[in-house]
Each structure stands twice: as structure tokens, then as C-alpha cells.
Design a protein around this motif. Structure first.
Motif, PDB file in Angstrom:
ATOM      1  N   LEU A   1      -4.468   0.269  -6.909  1.00  0.00           N
ATOM      2  CA  LEU A   1      -5.216   1.408  -6.370  1.00  0.00           C
ATOM      3  C   LEU A   1      -6.524   0.965  -5.737  1.00  0.00           C
ATOM      4  O   LEU A   1      -6.908   1.452  -4.662  1.00  0.00           O
ATOM      5  N   LEU A   2      -7.211   0.035  -6.397  1.00  0.00           N
ATOM      6  CA  LEU A   2      -8.469  -0.479  -5.838  1.00  0.00           C
ATOM      7  C   LEU A   2      -8.231  -1.201  -4.513  1.00  0.00           C
ATOM      8  O   LEU A   2      -9.002  -1.037  -3.558  1.00  0.00           O
ATOM      9  N   LEU A   3      -7.169  -2.000  -4.460  1.00  0.00           N
ATOM     10  CA  LEU A   3      -6.849  -2.710  -3.213  1.00  0.00           C
ATOM     11  C   LEU A   3      -6.554  -1.722  -2.086  1.00  0.00           C
ATOM     12  O   LEU A   3      -7.064  -1.872  -0.966  1.00  0.00           O
ATOM     13  N   LEU A   4      -5.734  -0.716  -2.375  1.00  0.00           N
ATOM     14  CA  LEU A   4      -5.373   0.260  -1.357  1.00  0.00           C
ATOM     15  C   LEU A   4      -6.584   1.064  -0.900  1.00  0.00           C
ATOM     16  O   LEU A   4      -6.787   1.286   0.300  1.00  0.00           O
ATOM     17  N   ALA A   5      -7.401   1.511  -1.861  1.00  0.00           N
ATOM     18  CA  ALA A   5      -8.586   2.305  -1.518  1.00  0.00           C
ATOM     19  C   ALA A   5      -9.571   1.480  -0.696  1.00  0.00           C
ATOM     20  O   ALA A   5     -10.153   1.976   0.279  1.00  0.00           O
ATOM     21  N   THR A   6      -9.742   0.214  -1.071  1.00  0.00           N
ATOM     22  CA  THR A   6     -10.667  -0.650  -0.338  1.00  0.00           C
ATOM     23  C   THR A   6     -10.139  -0.960   1.056  1.00  0.00           C
ATOM     24  O   THR A   6     -10.886  -0.946   2.035  1.00  0.00           O
ATOM     25  N   PHE A   7      -8.832  -1.235   1.139  1.00  0.00           N
ATOM     26  CA  PHE A   7      -8.234  -1.505   2.452  1.00  0.00           C
ATOM     27  C   PHE A   7      -8.394  -0.313   3.385  1.00  0.00           C
ATOM     28  O   PHE A   7      -8.797  -0.466   4.547  1.00  0.00           O
ATOM     29  N   LEU A   8      -8.081   0.885   2.882  1.00  0.00           N
ATOM     30  CA  LEU A   8      -8.214   2.071   3.717  1.00  0.00           C
ATOM     31  C   LEU A   8      -9.669   2.347   4.088  1.00  0.00           C
ATOM     32  O   LEU A   8      -9.945   2.819   5.193  1.00  0.00           O
ATOM     33  N   SER A   9     -10.578   2.038   3.181  1.00  0.00           N
ATOM     34  CA  SER A   9     -12.003   2.217   3.478  1.00  0.00           C
ATOM     35  C   SER A   9     -12.415   1.331   4.649  1.00  0.00           C
ATOM     36  O   SER A   9     -13.067   1.785   5.595  1.00  0.00           O
ATOM     37  N   VAL A  10     -12.030   0.064   4.585  1.00  0.00           N
ATOM     38  CA  VAL A  10     -12.396  -0.892   5.639  1.00  0.00           C
ATOM     39  C   VAL A  10     -11.643  -0.582   6.932  1.00  0.00           C
ATOM     40  O   VAL A  10     -12.224  -0.598   8.026  1.00  0.00           O
ATOM     41  N   TYR A  11     -10.336  -0.289   6.810  1.00  0.00           N
ATOM     42  CA  TYR A  11      -9.518  -0.020   7.999  1.00  0.00           C
ATOM     43  C   TYR A  11      -9.983   1.235   8.727  1.00  0.00           C
ATOM     44  O   TYR A  11     -10.109   1.235   9.965  1.00  0.00           O
ATOM     45  N   SER A  12     -10.256   2.308   7.980  1.00  0.00           N
ATOM     46  CA  SER A  12     -10.716   3.540   8.619  1.00  0.00           C
ATOM     47  C   SER A  12     -12.085   3.342   9.255  1.00  0.00           C
ATOM     48  O   SER A  12     -12.362   3.878  10.333  1.00  0.00           O
TER      49      SER A  12
END
Length: 199
Positions: free
Chosen positions: A166-177
Motif C-alpha cells: 500500500l505504501l509503495l502504491l500510494a507513493t508511486f501514485l503521489s509521485v506519478y500524479s
């Protein structure tokens, strides 16, 4: 006149930086699954006001300039309060906090420059998905009684494996967005500069 959506935003803005840190700092160290779940429900309740204020404002035509200004501030107060409190009680590694909060400061800077140049950066579907996933991730961290600390790689419990994903996905989406917002910002900024030069 104060309408219901704006009132919900004000509640989130006023209470989240006071209630969440106090509850998390004093109760999470007990590390009882039932207490953790109760605190998770409190966080969910605050998070739902973010959905409700926007939904109600659109449904009943109660969107206001005050609400549009306060809503993103209240959202950041909620997330910052939760992240910092979780960091204090050692339920999240500081690297995640730096990345997630740093992303929000980066976006605030972009929006300020856009405002100064008389254009806006529209909220994208990735941004909305990021917010939803971030709330789910933080709720899980609050409830998880088996934190291993570090990057989540040292735990053998399934709780830690789920939290890490969950942390990886949330961080990835934060950076990607944020990268998508930056691309949109550059496109609009260059177009604005071209129009200014031509005029």
C-alpha cells in the motif's frame, strides 16, 4: 451564510490537527488491535468529510469560493497531522513521510505559480485515486499492530507485507500524479508565455 459542505470542511480543518495527533500519540503506543481499529475509524470519519463536502456542494449547487480555498488546505491538514503523528509513535518510516509531504509542498508551489500567471491546474483522476489510496494506506498503518519499521521488508507478518504494498502504491501514485500535474503546468505556462509575447 455558512452551508453544510463548508461546515464539514471547517470541521476537518479545525479538528484534524488537534484530535488526530492527541489520539495517535497517546493511544497508538498501547498497540491494542481494538484501540487501533477505533482510531482507524476516527481517521476514516475525518477522511469521509473530504468526500462528503465536495459531493454535497456539487449535488446541491453549494460550491463557494471559500469552500474551494479551504478544502485543499483541510485535506493537507488531515494528511500532515496523521503522517507526523504516525512518525512520532514509530508506525511509519521517515522516508515515506518526507516523500509524501514533499510532494504536497511541490504541488502547492506549482499551484501558486499557476495562480500568479492566471491559470489553474485541474484535479486529475490520478490525483483523486492518489488521495483515496493514501487514505486507505494510512488507515491500514493506524490499525496494523505488527509494524516492523524500516521499509516494511523486515516483518514476517502478512500485515506488514500488505502495508508495504500500500505504501509503495500510494507513493508511486503521489509521485506519478505530481509528474502529470507538472507536465500540465509546463504546457499551460509555455502557452501563457507565448500569448504574452505575441501580444
Amino acid at each position: 451564510m455558512l452551508n453544510l459542505p463548508t461546515a464539514l470542511t471547517l470541521i476537518r480543518l479545525a479538528l484534524s490537527p488537534i484530535v488526530l495527533p492527541l489520539l495517535f500519540v497517546y493511544l497508538l503506543p498501547i498497540n491494542n488491535i481494538f484501540i487501533n481499529m477505533l482510531l482507524g475509524l476516527v481517521f476514516i470519519a475525518f477522511s469521509l468529510t473530504d468526500f462528503l463536502d465536495g459531493y454535497l456542494a456539487r449535488k446541491y449547487g453549494q460550491e463557494t469560493a471559500l469552500g474551494s480555498v479551504l478544502d485543499p488546505i483541510a485535506d493537507k491538514f488531515l494528511v500532515y497531522s496523521a503522517l507526523i503523528a504516525l512518525l512520532v509513535v514509530h508506525k511509519i518510516f521517515f522516508v515515506w513521510v518526507i516523500v509524501l509531504i514533499g510532494r504536497e509542498f511541490f504541488m502547492m508551489g506549482l499551484r501558486q505559480v499557476a495562480l500568479e500567471n492566471q491559470f489553474s491546474i485541474q484535479v486529475s483522476s490520478y490525483g483523486k485515486l492518489k488521495t483515496t489510496l493514501q487514505m486507505i494506506c494510512l488507515t491500514f498503518i493506524i490499525i496494523n499492530p505488527y509494524q516492523s519499521m524500516g521499509f516494511g521488508l523486515h516483518g514476517t507478518m502478512i500485515w506488514n507485507d500488505i502495508e508495504f504494498v500500500l505504501l509503495l502504491l500510494a507513493t508511486f501514485l503521489s509521485v506519478y500524479s505530481a509528474a502529470l500535474y507538472y507536465k500540465s503546468f509546463i504546457k499551460q505556462f509555455m502557452a501563457k508565455q507565448t500569448r504574452t509575447t505575441e501580444s
